[in-house]
Scaffold this active site. Structure first.
Site, PDB file in Angstrom:
ATOM      1  CB  SER A 328      -0.948   0.129   1.237  1.00 34.06           C
ATOM      2  OG  SER A 328       0.004   0.303   2.293  1.00 34.06           O
ATOM      3  CB  CYS A 329       0.042   4.821  -0.990  1.00 31.24           C
ATOM      4  SG  CYS A 329       0.186   4.392  -2.800  1.00 31.24           S
ATOM      5  CG  ASP A 330      -0.695   4.229   5.686  1.00 36.41           C
ATOM      6  OD1 ASP A 330      -1.693   4.841   5.763  1.00 36.41           O
ATOM      7  OD2 ASP A 330       0.340   4.453   6.347  1.00 36.41           O
ATOM      8  CG  ASN A 367      -3.769   1.957  -1.212  1.00 33.67           C
ATOM      9  OD1 ASN A 367      -2.543   2.308  -0.821  1.00 33.67           O
ATOM     10  ND2 ASN A 367      -4.403   2.925  -1.889  1.00 33.67           N
TER      11      ASN A 367
END
Ligand SMILES: *Cc1c(COP(=O)(O)O)cnc(C)c1O
Length: 377
Positions: A328-330, A367
């Protein structure tokens, strides 16, 4: 991936490799070896006299796993209407279900009572009032607070009361027309400290005596969960732990006391292997990063609480240190640091061992990454 890691069952390893070779299932997915689960089920409870094993469903509520455990004759410990619904759908009767969550939602309580469940934990006055109103006459057991030191996933801060307050709560339950049946505690999940059970049993004994003096005859002691499994370190085996618990109980409790055990992690944890894929590599400053398609949000949530997994890749390169991150982008989605691994290629498989418990049950579709499928082998 030809070398068998030395801490995984050889048969399991072969089953995993054969499955991967033969299947066109796209990773990520979780493989769960039924034979390992069966072996654990045979072991757990064996060394504790007069005991019943109730699987804590939250560890892994996959329907096929629950069906399998049901066929092996286990009972179940649940906390929500969702967990009840799934057990009802596979025909588990209410006499084999208990609920040890000390604070229940009204929705769940109504459904549990309607289903015929008759064992409820509590640790507050408000919960007694709730139970007296909606589950009159039911069996209740009080949650005692016990030391959680040495547990990798401590639970003691959220629930449990000290002995004196527990004694009063048992009395209060009786006054309200409930049946005070016993005592429960939880030493913390992934508990590597065998003394925790000893201390807990001692505390429970104190409470048992106080209740007797108060004219309350308890019949059961629920020792909760907490049995550890091998992640990256060796742990005390279930047999050794149970022999110690049994001795501690036999020394202090009447012979006929009924013991409930609620293992979650130990039933399914080491039977699980995540099959994941390396999706990227990067060098950031001095750190080498490895990105894989299972992360904190879609399966490896416990890594942020300190659980360290064992990873296996097929590469023959010299081991180096990696930071491993999810897809994910987190920025929260970092699974582990300083993991020694030979460098794999993007697209290679990466296997994550001992990942059968508290992985899929925590997973979200954050996401847009889907929750990995569970496959029994
Ligand atoms: C989570 C839980 C368990 C299972 O604990 P494990 O450490 O997975 O064995 C048992 N009982 C209760 C009440 C729980 O909340």
């Amino acid at each position: 991936m030809n070398a068998t890691p030395d801490f995984i069952d050889k048969t399991t390893w072969n089953k995993v490799l054969n499955y991967i070779a033969a299947s066109d299932e796209a990773p990520p997915y979780l493989l769960v070896d039924k034979d390992v689960v069966r072996k654990k089920v045979t072991t757990i409870g064996k060394n504790i006299r007069n005991s019943r094993v109730l699987y804590a469903v939250k560890a892994n509520p996959d329907i096929q796993i629950l069906q399998f455990l049901n066929s092996l004759g286990l009972g179940f410990e649940i906390a929500s209407e969702g967990e009840l619904q799934i057990l009802a759908s596979i025909g588990v009767g209410p006499e084999r279900i208990i609920t040890s969550n000390p604070i229940k939602t009204l929705k769940f309580l109504h459904q549990a009572v309607a289903y015929g469940i008759n064992y409820f934990a509590y640790d507050s006055i408000a919960e007694v009032d709730k139970l007296a109103k909606y589950a009159p006459g039911c069996n209740v057991y009080v949650r005692l607070s016990v030391p959680n030191e040495g547990s990798e996933w401590p639970l003691s801060k959220k629930f449990g009361v000290e002995v004196d307050e527990a004694g009063e709560l048992l009395l209060y339950a009786k006054e309200k027309g409930l049946n005070p049946a016993g005592i429960t505690f939880h030493v913390g999940s992934q508990c590597n400290n065998v003394y925790n059970w000893n201390t807990a049993v001692e505390k429970a004994k104190e409470l048992w005596e106080i209740s007797e003096q108060n004219g309350i005859r308890l019949t059961m002691l629920d020792i909760g969960g907490g049995y550890p499994i091998h992640y990256t370190k060796n742990v005390v085996d279930v047999e050794t732990i149970e022999k110690k618990i049994d001795k501690a109980i036999a020394k202090r409790f009447p012979k006929e006391v009924e013991i409930f055990i609620e293992p979650g992690r130990a039933v399914v944890g080491d039977a699980g292997v995540f099959v994941s894929t390396v999706i990227g590599k990067a060098r950031r400053g001095d750190e080498r990063w490895l990105y894989i398609d299972v992360g904190v949000f879609n399966g490896l949530m416990e890594s942020i609480g300190g659980i360290k997994y064992e990873y296996v890749v097929g590469s023959r390169n010299e081991p180096e240190k990696w930071t491993i991150a999810g897809p994910s982008c987190d920025s929260f989605d970092v699974i582990d640091r300083d993991v020694e691994l030979p460098e794999p290629e993007v697209g290679n498989r990466i296997l994550i061992l001992s990942s059968g418990a508290y992985t899929i049950s925590y997973a979200s579709e954050f996401n847009g990454f889907s929750i990995p499928k569970t496959i029994l082998i």
